[in-house]
Design a protein around this motif. Structure first.
Motif, PDB file in Angstrom:
ATOM      1  N   GLY A   1       2.661   5.440   7.123  1.00 46.43           N
ATOM      2  CA  GLY A   1       3.037   6.176   5.929  1.00 46.43           C
ATOM      3  C   GLY A   1       4.374   5.719   5.386  1.00 46.43           C
ATOM      4  O   GLY A   1       4.954   6.369   4.512  1.00 46.43           O
ATOM      5  N   ILE A   2       4.874   4.580   5.905  1.00 43.57           N
ATOM      6  CA  ILE A   2       6.216   4.107   5.538  1.00 43.57           C
ATOM      7  C   ILE A   2       6.158   2.881   4.650  1.00 43.57           C
ATOM      8  O   ILE A   2       6.721   2.857   3.549  1.00 43.57           O
ATOM      9  N   THR A   3       5.475   1.836   5.137  1.00 44.89           N
ATOM     10  CA  THR A   3       5.450   0.549   4.441  1.00 44.89           C
ATOM     11  C   THR A   3       4.556   0.630   3.208  1.00 44.89           C
ATOM     12  O   THR A   3       3.349   0.857   3.328  1.00 44.89           O
ATOM     13  N   GLU A   4       5.134   0.435   2.032  1.00 39.07           N
ATOM     14  CA  GLU A   4       4.397   0.633   0.786  1.00 39.07           C
ATOM     15  C   GLU A   4       3.170  -0.261   0.690  1.00 39.07           C
ATOM     16  O   GLU A   4       2.077   0.189   0.344  1.00 39.07           O
ATOM     17  N   GLU A   5       3.320  -1.545   1.008  1.00 38.95           N
ATOM     18  CA  GLU A   5       2.197  -2.468   0.878  1.00 38.95           C
ATOM     19  C   GLU A   5       1.124  -2.249   1.941  1.00 38.95           C
ATOM     20  O   GLU A   5      -0.015  -2.677   1.786  1.00 38.95           O
TER      21      GLU A   5
END
Length: 247
Positions: A182-186
């Motif tokens: 749920g952190i890394t946008e890509e």
């Protein structure tokens, strides 16, 4: 006839005299114990939930120690911060309703003790869930367990009076956990842990274990004394019958 009625009445009065103090004593002890110890509920925040809500199984043993067991959860990681989330992880939260008169507490985790002040009769905290932690315990065919000890105090002017001490255990079963990025946008929504990765991390050979006898952890309510009390009534009643027959 009058003599028979008086005998029966005497037997019933003796039975009541025996059982009433037993019930009164147990109820008082239970009320006191209830107010001297904390209770727990899940308090996981929405930003760590991928879907649904969490419903742990909560049990309390005879010493008022609490176990919260999470058999299933759909979670997502959140970025660390400088306050209550020191690492990137999904955070399972809990809320303790503190003892009635408690104003301060000590919490001990992994040998380190910190102190806190109670506001609004509650204490809240969190435990971290990461793919690395789940893999580590799965490789030994065990659960992710957090054991935290709480000690409650009442401030009495110049001194702190101890109220009680109890342990909170958070048990997370890896097999039922789904964890997403749920952190890394890509990579948002990427699966970090699920049943497939659970199976991949299981040890090759799982040794057979004899199931340990389980102990009923239901809090004592005083109902256990009904059977002895009924036995006393039965004995006294039989005694009355014998007296009546002799007369």
């Amino acid at each position: 006839m009058k003599k028979n009625i008086l005998t029966i009445a005497l037997v019933l009065l003796l039975a009541l005299a025996v059982i009433m103090p037993v019930f009164a004593s147990d109820d008082g002890a239970q009320d006191e114990n209830t107010t001297n110890y904390a209770t727990a509920v899940d308090n996981t925040k929405e930003d760590c939930l991928k879907s649904g809500s969490l419903a742990p199984t909560i049990s309390v043993d005879e010493n008022h120690n609490i176990t919260m067991t999470y058999k299933a959860a759909s979670l997502k990681t959140v970025a660390k911060n400088d306050s209550d989330r020191p690492i990137d992880a999904a955070w399972i939260g809990y809320k303790l309703t503190t003892p009635k008169d408690a104003t301060k507490y000590k919490v001990t985790y992994k040998g380190e003790t910190t102190e806190g002040t109670i506001t609004s009769s509650t204490v809240e905290d969190f435990v971290a869930v990461t793919a690395e932690k789940l893999a580590e315990v799965t490789k030994t065919n065990s659960n992710l367990v957090y054991t935290i000890e709480y000690e409650w105090f009442k401030n009495d002017s110049s001194t702190d009076e101890a109220i009680s001490k109890q342990t909170l255990k958070i048990v997370i079963e890896p097999q039922g956990i789904e964890l997403y990025d749920g952190i890394t946008e890509e990579n948002a929504g990427t699966v970090l842990w699920n049943e497939e990765t659970y199976k991949e991390n299981l040890p090759e050979e799982v040794p057979e274990q004899t199931p340990a006898a389980t102990k009923d952890s239901t809090p004592k309510t005083g109902n256990e004394n009904y059977l002895p009390a009924l036995g006393i009534i039965a004995i006294l009643t039989i005694t009355g019958i014998v007296i009546l027959k002799r007369n």
